[in-house]
Design an enzyme around this catalytic site. Sequence first.
Site, PDB file in Angstrom:
ATOM      1  N   GLY A 522       0.823  -1.208   0.000  1.00  0.00           N
ATOM      2  CA  GLY A 522       0.000   0.000   0.000  1.00  0.00           C
ATOM      3  C   GLY A 522       0.846   1.243   0.000  1.00  0.00           C
ATOM      4  CE  LYS A 543       2.197   3.925   7.660  1.00  0.00           C
ATOM      5  NZ  LYS A 543       1.120   4.666   8.330  1.00  0.00           N
ATOM      6  CG  ASP A 640      -6.864  10.594   7.094  1.00  0.00           C
ATOM      7  OD1 ASP A 640      -7.975  10.873   6.602  1.00  0.00           O
ATOM      8  OD2 ASP A 640      -5.931  10.126   6.419  1.00  0.00           O
TER       9      ASP A 640
END
Length: 830
Positions: A522, A543, A640
């Site tokens: 992703g 990440k 978010d």
Amino acid sequence: MKINPSFWTIIAYTLVIATPFFHHESNAMNTSIITPNQCLGDGKTIVSKDKGTFELGFFTKSNKRYLGIWYANITIQTIVWVANGADPINDYSPVTPPILELKSTGSLVLTHKNVLVWQTMSSSPATAVRNPVAELLDSGNLVIREENDTNPQRYLWQSFDYPSNTMLAGMKLGWDIRRNFNRKITAWKSDDNPEPGDFSWSVMRYSYPEVYMTKRTRKMYRIGPWNGLRFSGMPELRSNPIFNFNFVSTAEEVYYTWTLKDPSLTTIAVLNQSAGGRPRYVWSEADKSWRTYSTLPGDYCDTYGLCGPNGYCSITSSPVCECLKGFKPKFPKKWNSMDWSQGCERNHPIRCNSNGTNEDGDGFVLLQRLKVPDTEYTLVYKDIDLNKCRAICLENCSCMAYTNSDIRAGGQGCVMWFHDLIDIKLFPDGGQDLYVRLRASELGADEHRQKRMKIIVGTTIAAAIISVTTYSAYRFRKKIAEKSSKIEDNYESYVDDLDLPLLNYSAIMVASNNFSVKNKIGEGGFGPVYLGKLANEQEVAIKRLSKSSIQGFSEFINEVKLIAKLQHRNLVKLIGCCIQGQEKMLVYEYMTNGSLDYFIFDHSKGKLLNWQKRNHIIGGIARGLMYLHQDSRLRIVHRDLKASNILLDDNLSSKISDFGMARPFRGEQNEESTNKIVGTFGYMAPEYLLDGLFSVKSDVYSFGVLLLEIISGKKNRRSHAKQSSLNLIDHTWTLWKMGNAFQIIDPNIEDSCIESEVLRFIHIALLCVQHCPEDRPNMTSVVLMLSSEMELDQPKEPGFFTRRENVEANSCTSYPSSNNEISITLLTGR
Ligand SMILES: *[C@@H]1O[C@H](CO)[C@@H](O)[C@H](O)[C@H]1NC(C)=O
Ligand SMILES: *[C@@H]1O[C@H](CO)[C@@H](O)[C@H](O)[C@H]1NC(C)=O
Ligand SMILES: *[C@@H]1O[C@H](CO)[C@@H](O)[C@H](O)[C@H]1NC(C)=O
Ligand SMILES: *[C@@H]1O[C@H](CO)[C@@H](O)[C@H](O)[C@H]1NC(C)=O
Ligand SMILES: *[C@@H]1O[C@H](CO)[C@@H](O)[C@H](O)[C@H]1NC(C)=O
Ligand SMILES: *[C@@H]1O[C@H](CO)[C@@H](O)[C@H](O)[C@H]1NC(C)=O
Ligand SMILES: *[C@@H]1O[C@H](CO)[C@@H](O)[C@H](O)[C@H]1NC(C)=O
Ligand SMILES: *[C@@H]1O[C@H](CO)[C@@H](O)[C@H](O)[C@H]1NC(C)=O
Ligand SMILES: *[C@@H]1O[C@H](CO)[C@@H](O)[C@H](O)[C@H]1NC(C)=O
Ligand SMILES: *[C@@H]1O[C@H](CO)[C@@H](O)[C@H](O)[C@H]1NC(C)=O
Ligand SMILES: *[C@@H]1O[C@H](CO)[C@@H](O)[C@H](O)[C@H]1NC(C)=O
């Protein structure tokens, strides 16, 4: 009836052979008492008197046997006390079971193969013991007393005097001065090893006593001295529905204790070595799990002495350390490279007479909202007021600071500090006053001189990583880059006591096949995410933060530490981080079932999530968000929240991810404004999107949108929607007013759902997306509404972004209409 030991031993044998492992319920003896000549063998337990809350017996950890006490009725084995933690029985064979026996001398004796393993020592050896009994009380206290005497003052021995890693209600942590006896909590070596570890939690008997967490003899964390109402370093410890707390300091005793307000609740505080902290848990019967109520230490600034002598730490500043007013870094070079350990020294030394008294010309500066300094070198005068205190302190050259020792009734008593002032923390809110000695000439000094240009970085990775492309940001980036390049070479010293593993870059490379495209799973807000497999076979999500990040090294570490502290079953767990040159990586647990959007917005995959599963997912998101908002010490606004940031584990339980944009609140402040709008269209509350005001209530709005999406299987904002078509909120609201809200229900869940329940959830969602932030419920209320039948308010009109001009300008009190020209620096329509 007196039973001879061999009888019990035989019973123990038989039971043990049948069930060699921990299996208490069926083997509980119907008694809370052990009398002399009676033995408690392996496999047998006794249950506590009255309610049977606790059980005493043997348990096995890593093939070793221990005598301990645990909750009888809690499904997760929760051992609250261990007798022989330091003397484990290295044998779990049922053929040679350990035996616990009460001797007629009043001593409990634990033997194994006739070898003494552990025994109790009477606390009053002088008195002759007549008819001793050992009894397990419903508080979890195992006591030895005279049969006819239940007075706690005359217990011959009690397990509460010898705590292991768990503090229970009613326990005293601290000193019995008459007996010169100290009760402290000691962590286990690990969850599988009850041997006493390095961490303990204890009261230090200074003139102004304090509770510390120590690692062997090194101070790691202090909660500050008791100021009459609470601990100076824990302003958030306030009256609460769960427990009463008190600190007692007299000539005979110095201790901390707490008691349950509601006896039906169960709460424990456990010192945990691997977590390096002391969480408090509350048992949730509904979840059948321990929920974390609070965690100590709270943040990076709680690291003992982080800013060195005469420095102070403020978590909302960057860097976190500063010198007290009138002081300057002792070694500016080190200080500027963020090695604060040497601390600060006075701009001008105090001038003293030869006889140790002070020349005229000193005064005191008042500093507020502090955790007061370490009290090792203090003197307390309980009967002196602040003026007298000041006068005495001024007289004595080595007195560095003073304040009230008790803040009740407007302040009373006097405490003075000698030597350097260590471990001061500045709270955004709460905290205490401290008067620090300064030369008179400093007192008048221009405040501005002190104020170094403060670099205001939003205190998260988030705010800092967002690429801002203005000139000032460029300058700022350059500055940070210069600073971080200096220190990155020796970063290991910084992360020395980082609770989080610092992962080896080559290990990360191997895990992710050199960040191969095949492993990419992703693209997050701040860079790509890769699937990796660590050497221990654990699957992780890596990440890789984009290199253009403007965040400096120490900010990164600070942020990682903050995030690492956030631990909740509904938040994705951070496993470690990795730094290599300019590269920064965060390693998270990997969620096998991907993100929620993958399921709910897809007609065929949506079938895999029936209503029961969706209900479970919604509950998890709500609890995770509640934790972020209220339960974690940091008060985080996620900013978010959306379907693609909800990940699902093997069991399809939901976990909130991507704290990249999350941002801690400063204390009690309820609303902040920002000129960097981050978030995703369709989920952003009107006040945030339009005016840049964000608060926990803007997250509640996003939660409401998400709730409608999960129920309807449709996106609030559809990429190819026709201009005229209503968004999901408008559509739901329109149907709701007509009494047709059930029409939005995803056909995929029609069969599995209970309509009234879904309608209730739609109702709750509409409450969450109301236009005015103050009308929206907080997450505590939402969790309550979702899980109960309580009556719900009627929702007011939702906040429509599309119909903003119709909304009255000042219809909300906490949403002032502003004409501010807020520049939207970054707005992603992801
Ligand atoms: C066990 O204890 C309960 C109450 O403590 C009592 O009512 C019951 O009769 C006891 N059962 C046996 C088998 O002794
Ligand atoms: C144990 O839990 C069950 C169900 O959770 C409850 O019915 C029972 O009363 C509890 N027993 C005790 C001794 O608390
Ligand atoms: C307990 O019994 C002993 C005699 O057996 C007696 O001397 C003592 O006073 C009793 N204590 C209490 C508290 O009743
Ligand atoms: C201690 O902390 C570790 C790591 O956070 C956690 O996995 C473990 O469950 C904790 N143990 C206890 C007894 O709370
Ligand atoms: C010593 O202290 C007294 C006050 O206690 C002060 O009056 C005196 O001047 C001091 N002596 C000197 C030499 O400064
Ligand atoms: C100042 O206080 C310290 C600590 O109580 C004491 O040891 C010292 O004698 C005092 N000095 C004077 C001049 O009173
Ligand atoms: C990482 O691990 C490799 C091999 O295991 C080792 O050679 C290397 O020195 C390690 N690097 C660091 C920075 O620890
Ligand atoms: C990763 O890169 C290293 C050196 O850059 C190389 O030795 C290794 O074979 C590569 N591994 C894979 C799986 O491509
Ligand atoms: C979720 O993950 C588990 C384990 O990987 C798998 O067995 C299960 O089929 C997955 N569920 C769905 C709905 O994909
Ligand atoms: C999934 O559920 C099972 C049984 O309820 C439990 O044992 C397991 O630990 C759960 N797995 C995860 C990842 O939560
Ligand atoms: C949440 O809202 C309820 C009801 O308005 C209120 O009683 C409670 O104090 C709020 N909780 C927090 C933490 O703000």
